[in-house]
Enzyme design. Structure first.
Site, PDB file in Angstrom:
ATOM      1  CE  LYS A  42      22.955 -66.710 -53.269  1.00 35.48           C
ATOM      2  NZ  LYS A  42      22.638 -67.800 -52.323  1.00 35.48           N
ATOM      3  CG  ASP A  86      20.401 -65.669 -50.638  1.00 31.28           C
ATOM      4  OD1 ASP A  86      20.871 -66.695 -50.115  1.00 31.28           O
ATOM      5  OD2 ASP A  86      20.843 -64.532 -50.377  1.00 31.28           O
TER       6      ASP A  86
END
Ligand code: NDP
Length: 451
Positions: free
Chosen positions: A130, A170
């Site tokens: 991430k 995201d």
């Protein structure tokens, strides 16, 4: 749980807290996984000996970097960039980029950790990562967003690649940002490759990638409901968020016959008792994705809709709750409201939107409950399908991608049932998802030796 396993969990978490001070979201995500998988670990001495779980909570690599850029007024701005590469046990690192002022190391580490298990659940060959920045795209011009993305990629490009690490979107990173990031990557590397997913359809993107997380969430929730002979038909659905995941969850739930009553953003929520329609959805797409406006405008545009500033939608009675905004957005009191309002199912579109106390309330009241790593995996699964299409230099039809998405969500649901069904027949989706993901990653790590 036997005393040995209980002691193992407390010792393990003590070490995690000591080694990662000031990272509450990371602690929360780790504890949830460790509580699910510890009985399996203590029953398998080879995993204990090889310290598989201890290795999993230590990311393989973390990169933190300066992102300088200039705003439209000529002022120099400085943000912080992150990439946490948690695990490459079963494939290249894979996970989204988040641009939001709340981004910090704890949030990046929790998301990368969760991503590892989620990606394993999809059964596609993807490791976990991430990244992102504390940059806030809200209120910035397209030119400012582009300059920021170019500066961000000027450092990130050396750590990623189609066989190394494949970022995606995201919170705060959608089609516009992926375009700017891809353009700069291509310029720096002088290669056109599938290094990012969520690309535009005309330059390597996959049909249905924008829809995938929200659609996949509804496919998964449908299967949960089916275990109790229920469906979306005629159900009142409360959704939080108004971004990518919320929009397509709302569209699919509506098309499955539900009355979608709420949407929200960080300023408040709208309540539309008549429910969303195709026309209202088109308004939301235009409002959020083109005009980049606020959800309160919905309430002034359509009659019979109320807007409540500063609150979340969980106090409105509903049958199904789909949290699709951010972490820890359902707290204990919100969960109690959902239970009191007659909710039967909470399926998470966001990552870790429910606090541990809220989960205890939801599960304690016997509601169907699925963690994000299972029910929102459709997004990364379709990113995996985008990677396959890029490698094969092919473009699949929407029907083909949708069929694969449905199959993957169904397989994840089956894995949750396999590992999470309690002796009384009820299903603990948290345990099922954690255990199914863990077993796969742990086996790969064991096979690959001490790396
Ligand atoms: P978007 O940026 O498209 O939308 C986020 C939405 O959530 C916005 O409406 C935003 O409101 C709201 N929101 C963000 N932060 C907060 C906050 N702190 N409090 C209240 N509301 C907030 O993001 P996505 O839809 O892509 O992501 C939503 C969630 O889904 C995240 O948890 C993400 O990790 C998860 N997810 C996303 C996937 C994807 O494919 N995009 C895949 C799997 C999970 P505002 O405009 O006011 O900020």
């Amino acid at each position: 749980m036997d005393p040995f396993t209980q002691k193992y969990i407390e010792g393990f978490m003590g070490d995690v807290l000591a080694r990662n001070p000031g990272e509450p979201e990371f602690h929360q995500a780790v504890r949830e996984v460790v509580e699910s998988v510890a009985p399996y670990v203590t029953a398998n001495p080879h995993l204990m000996d090889q310290k598989i779980l201890e290795r999993m909570v230590e990311p393989e690599r973390i990169v933190i970097f300066r992102v300088p850029w200039m705003d439209d007024y000529g002022e120099v701005r400085i943000n912080r960039g992150f990439r946490v590469q948690a695990s490459s046990a079963i494939g290249p690192y894979k996970g989204g980029l988040r641009f939001h002022p709340s981004v910090n190391l704890s949030i990046m580490k929790f998301l990368a950790f969760e991503q590892t298990f989620k990606n394993a659940l999809t059964t596609l060959p993807m490791g976990g990562a991430k990244g992102g920045s504390d940059f806030n795209p809200r209120g910035k011009s397209d030119a400012e967003v582009m300059r920021f993305c170019q500066s961000f990629m000027t450092e990130l490009y050396r750590h990623i690649g189609p066989n190394v690490d494949v970022p995606a979107g995201d919170i705060g990173v959608g089609g516009r940002e992926i375009g700017f990031l891809f353009g700069q990557y291509k310029r720096l590397k002088d290669e056109f490759s599938g290094t990012l997913t969520g690309k535009g359809l005309g330059w390597g993107g996959s049909l249905l990638r924008p829809e995938a997380t929200g659609y996949g969430l509804c496919y998964f929730a449908s299967q949960m409901l089916e275990t109790r002979g229920q469906s979306f038909e005629g159900k009142r659905v409360n959704i939080s968020g108004a971004g990518n995941v919320a929009q397509y969850a709302a569209q699919k739930a509506m098309r499955l016959g539900a009355v979608v009553q709420t949407l929200s953003d960080s300023d408040g929520f709208i309540y539309d008792p008549a429910g969303l329609t195709e026309e209202k959805m088109n308004y939301v797409f235009e409002l959020k994705n083109i005009r980049r406006g606020r959800i309160k405008e919905y309430a002034t545009h359509f009659p019979g809709v109320t807007y409540t500033p500063g609150e979340r939608p969980w106090g409105i009675p509903c049958d199904i709750a789909l949290p699709c905004a951010t972490q820890n957005e359902i707290e204990k009191a919100d969960a109690e409201k959902l239970v009191a309002g007659g909710c039967i199912c909470v399926a998470e579109g966001a990552n870790m939107p429910s606090t541990p106390e809220a989960i205890r309330v939801i599960q304690g009241a016997g509601l169907l409950y699925s963690p994000g790593k299972a029910s929102n995996a459709g997004g990364v699964a379709t990113s995996g399908l985008e990677m396959s299409q890029n490698s094969m230099r092919q473009h699949w039809s929407a029907e083909e991608v949708d069929a694969q998405l449905r199959r993957i969500m169904s397989d994840i649901h089956s894995a949750c049932l396999r590992y999470g069904t309690n002796p009384d027949g009820s299903v603990n989706y948290v345990k099922g998802a954690n255990l199914a993901g863990f077993i796969q990653v742990a086996a790969a790590m064991y096979d690959q030796g001490l790396v």
